[in-house]
Design an enzyme around this catalytic site. Sequence first.
Site, PDB file in Angstrom:
ATOM      1  N   GLU A  31       0.827  -1.213   0.000  1.00  0.00           N
ATOM      2  CA  GLU A  31       0.000   0.000   0.000  1.00  0.00           C
ATOM      3  C   GLU A  31       0.863   1.266   0.000  1.00  0.00           C
ATOM      4  O   GLU A  31       0.376   2.369  -0.190  1.00  0.00           O
ATOM      5  CB  GLU A  31      -0.972   0.009   1.185  1.00  0.00           C
ATOM      6  N   CYS A  41      16.361  -6.935   0.127  1.00  0.00           N
ATOM      7  CA  CYS A  41      16.451  -8.171   0.903  1.00  0.00           C
ATOM      8  C   CYS A  41      17.787  -8.853   0.670  1.00  0.00           C
ATOM      9  O   CYS A  41      18.168  -9.742   1.409  1.00  0.00           O
ATOM     10  CB  CYS A  41      15.325  -9.112   0.525  1.00  0.00           C
TER      11      CYS A  41
HETATM   12  P1  NAD Z   1       5.776  -6.210   5.248  1.00  0.00           P
HETATM   13  O1  NAD Z   1       5.903  -7.582   5.770  1.00  0.00           O
HETATM   14  O2  NAD Z   1       5.455  -5.124   6.204  1.00  0.00           O
HETATM   15  O3  NAD Z   1       4.632  -6.151   4.114  1.00  0.00           O
HETATM   16  C1  NAD Z   1       4.611  -7.020   3.024  1.00  0.00           C
HETATM   17  C2  NAD Z   1       3.177  -7.184   2.533  1.00  0.00           C
HETATM   18  O4  NAD Z   1       2.395  -7.766   3.579  1.00  0.00           O
HETATM   19  C3  NAD Z   1       2.496  -5.873   2.156  1.00  0.00           C
HETATM   20  O5  NAD Z   1       1.734  -6.083   0.993  1.00  0.00           O
HETATM   21  C4  NAD Z   1       1.605  -5.578   3.348  1.00  0.00           C
HETATM   22  O6  NAD Z   1       0.421  -4.892   3.001  1.00  0.00           O
HETATM   23  C5  NAD Z   1       1.267  -6.959   3.882  1.00  0.00           C
HETATM   24  N1  NAD Z   1       1.112  -6.975   5.348  1.00  0.00           N
HETATM   25  C6  NAD Z   1       1.701  -6.160   6.258  1.00  0.00           C
HETATM   26  N2  NAD Z   1       1.326  -6.510   7.515  1.00  0.00           N
HETATM   27  C7  NAD Z   1       0.485  -7.553   7.395  1.00  0.00           C
HETATM   28  C8  NAD Z   1      -0.227  -8.363   8.333  1.00  0.00           C
HETATM   29  N3  NAD Z   1      -0.167  -8.140   9.648  1.00  0.00           N
HETATM   30  N4  NAD Z   1      -1.003  -9.359   7.861  1.00  0.00           N
HETATM   31  C9  NAD Z   1      -1.078  -9.602   6.536  1.00  0.00           C
HETATM   32  N5  NAD Z   1      -0.430  -8.865   5.608  1.00  0.00           N
HETATM   33  C10 NAD Z   1       0.352  -7.863   6.022  1.00  0.00           C
HETATM   34  O7  NAD Z   1       7.130  -5.883   4.454  1.00  0.00           O
HETATM   35  P2  NAD Z   1       7.591  -4.521   3.824  1.00  0.00           P
HETATM   36  O8  NAD Z   1       7.966  -3.574   4.910  1.00  0.00           O
HETATM   37  O9  NAD Z   1       6.652  -4.060   2.773  1.00  0.00           O
HETATM   38  O10 NAD Z   1       8.925  -4.992   3.034  1.00  0.00           O
HETATM   39  C11 NAD Z   1      10.175  -5.114   3.659  1.00  0.00           C
HETATM   40  C12 NAD Z   1      10.468  -6.535   4.085  1.00  0.00           C
HETATM   41  O11 NAD Z   1      10.370  -7.428   2.975  1.00  0.00           O
HETATM   42  C13 NAD Z   1      11.878  -6.725   4.614  1.00  0.00           C
HETATM   43  O12 NAD Z   1      11.823  -7.535   5.768  1.00  0.00           O
HETATM   44  C14 NAD Z   1      12.614  -7.428   3.493  1.00  0.00           C
HETATM   45  O13 NAD Z   1      13.717  -8.212   3.888  1.00  0.00           O
HETATM   46  C15 NAD Z   1      11.517  -8.270   2.943  1.00  0.00           C
HETATM   47  N6  NAD Z   1      11.802  -8.695   1.577  1.00  0.00           N
HETATM   48  C16 NAD Z   1      12.193  -9.982   1.393  1.00  0.00           C
HETATM   49  C17 NAD Z   1      12.508 -10.421   0.134  1.00  0.00           C
HETATM   50  C18 NAD Z   1      12.956 -11.834  -0.094  1.00  0.00           C
HETATM   51  O14 NAD Z   1      13.079 -12.213  -1.233  1.00  0.00           O
HETATM   52  N7  NAD Z   1      13.199 -12.635   0.916  1.00  0.00           N
HETATM   53  C19 NAD Z   1      12.409  -9.545  -0.970  1.00  0.00           C
HETATM   54  C20 NAD Z   1      11.986  -8.243  -0.745  1.00  0.00           C
HETATM   55  C21 NAD Z   1      11.692  -7.828   0.542  1.00  0.00           C
END
Ligand code: NAD
Length: 496
Positions: free
Chosen positions: A176, A281
């Site tokens: 979002e 990541c």
């Molecule tokens: P996030 O976990 O906060 O959000 C990811 C998605 O989950 C978003 O679409 C969000 O709307 C949704 N979300 C958030 N809270 C939720 C909940 N309580 N229940 C269900 N859905 C929920 O992550 P972010 O801050 O957007 O991204 C950063 C993170 O992503 C970092 O930890 C990074 O390491 C990780 N990441 C990992 C990879 C990988 O390949 N392993 C790649 C990119 C990013």
Amino acid sequence: MFKISNFYDGKVNLNHNLPTSDIYDPSKGEKIGEVVLSDTKELNKIIESSKKGFEIWSDFTPLKRSRILSNYKNIIEKNINLLAEIICKEHGKTFDDAIGSVTRGLEVVEFACGIPHLLKGEFSQNVGTNIDSWSIRQPLGICSGITPFNFPAMVPMWMYPISIACGNAFILKPSEKDPSCSIKLAEFFSEAGLPNGVFNVINGNAEIVNQLISNKYISSISFVGSTPIAKLIYENASKNFKRVQALGGAKNHMVVMPDANLDQAVDGIIGAAYGSAGERCMAVSVAVAVGEIADNLVNKIKNNVENLKVAPWTDKDSNMGPLISREHLKKVLEYIDIGEEEGAQLINDGRNIKIQGYENGYFVGPTLFDKVKSNMRIYNEEIFGPVLSIVRAKDYSQALDLVNNHQFGNGASIYTSNGEVSRHFTTNCKIGMVGINVPIPVPMAFHSFGGWKDSLFGDHAMHGMEGIRFYTKLKTTTSRWPDSIETGPEFKMPTN
Ligand code: NAD
């Protein structure tokens, strides 16, 4: 000020009754738009659209699907600057980096264009006398992907091109915080000839994610984000009998051996630690200096860090931009305070950076800690900002233990000129993606992307052949024609 809504039935459908969440320009800290937060009614409409899409699309031959993917590739190539600009405005990364990220996503589309070949099954003649057997892979139905803010094009593109190439319909729930890019990606797919309903985008937050993972019409969930949410998604989507792949956070180590080419290692560390303000990541957030190389390594990193340019994406000389949000800025600044309190040596302090004209932007300067210990929070936890920790290890074996004892296992690399050591490292590290004299070992689209330990929950990594397996079900047929020799009923297991 703009408003981002949902994309389904081949177009954007603006629903004015839905609540919204604000979208910010992180360089200025100003609101620039809003995105809708979808409800059950909206999800039901999208599911109906996806059902129709799947019915039509799963009948398309793989070759016809491939031709549409090929059109899509051309359209994205023509519009790559536009996509990069959309990413920069909402995410804040530099323009060149945004171009690079779309290009890495595009590679997955290129891979998916080979779907007629990739879906070729296996055939065995005479598995028994006059009996043949073959295996095919069929689509799952409606698949869904939930993606993070840090790669608004690339991470969704790890998922939907392959899922769609396999004959599925796909519903994307982007972050979002920077949702605009997904809508453009969906519009371009329609322009390429994709039938309506095959690729839909639903916007929202945790509430809509919880509905997606429990919706009975959705067959699979692909998730990329932080580890606590990845665990939650894996657990709850599995409880709902979905196929799940959930990729989480990381703390990637780069081991620098005394025999490494030091200048190469330093270049690798600087780009991988501070590129995209550390919001990758696969960012290197820990450099492990082995033996006598440590002082030299720290000095060289320090000199480089001091020359990095922190600026908004509109400045062509910028090396890194701001963080994604005010909350995330606060979190990263708190980690720098914690590092100091824990007794790590702060060599370069990124707090208090001010950029003229962008005083309210979410900027943190490149931060460098030396003499970080393995019991410190700044070592154990994912900071996801431009904060590099240097840990000193007395020898290779201690360095390998650090890598293997960490909770995360996304990526790790080793810089050395010793083939034996690098071979030992690749064989024995508990890590999903490994680099040898390569700082960010992100696999290309035709290999697969995924970590170990708390960096991935589920059995399949993303894209490459892992993607094909994840988005298809295996069906094996055994066949005999009626005019072959009749043996009468058999009551024992057949053995020939
Ligand atoms: P996030 O976990 O906060 O959000 C990811 C998605 O989950 C978003 O679409 C969000 O709307 C949704 N979300 C958030 N809270 C939720 C909940 N309580 N229940 C269900 N859905 C929920 O992550 P972010 O801050 O957007 O991204 C950063 C993170 O992503 C970092 O930890 C990074 O390491 C990780 N990441 C990992 C990879 C990988 O390949 N392993 C790649 C990119 C990013």
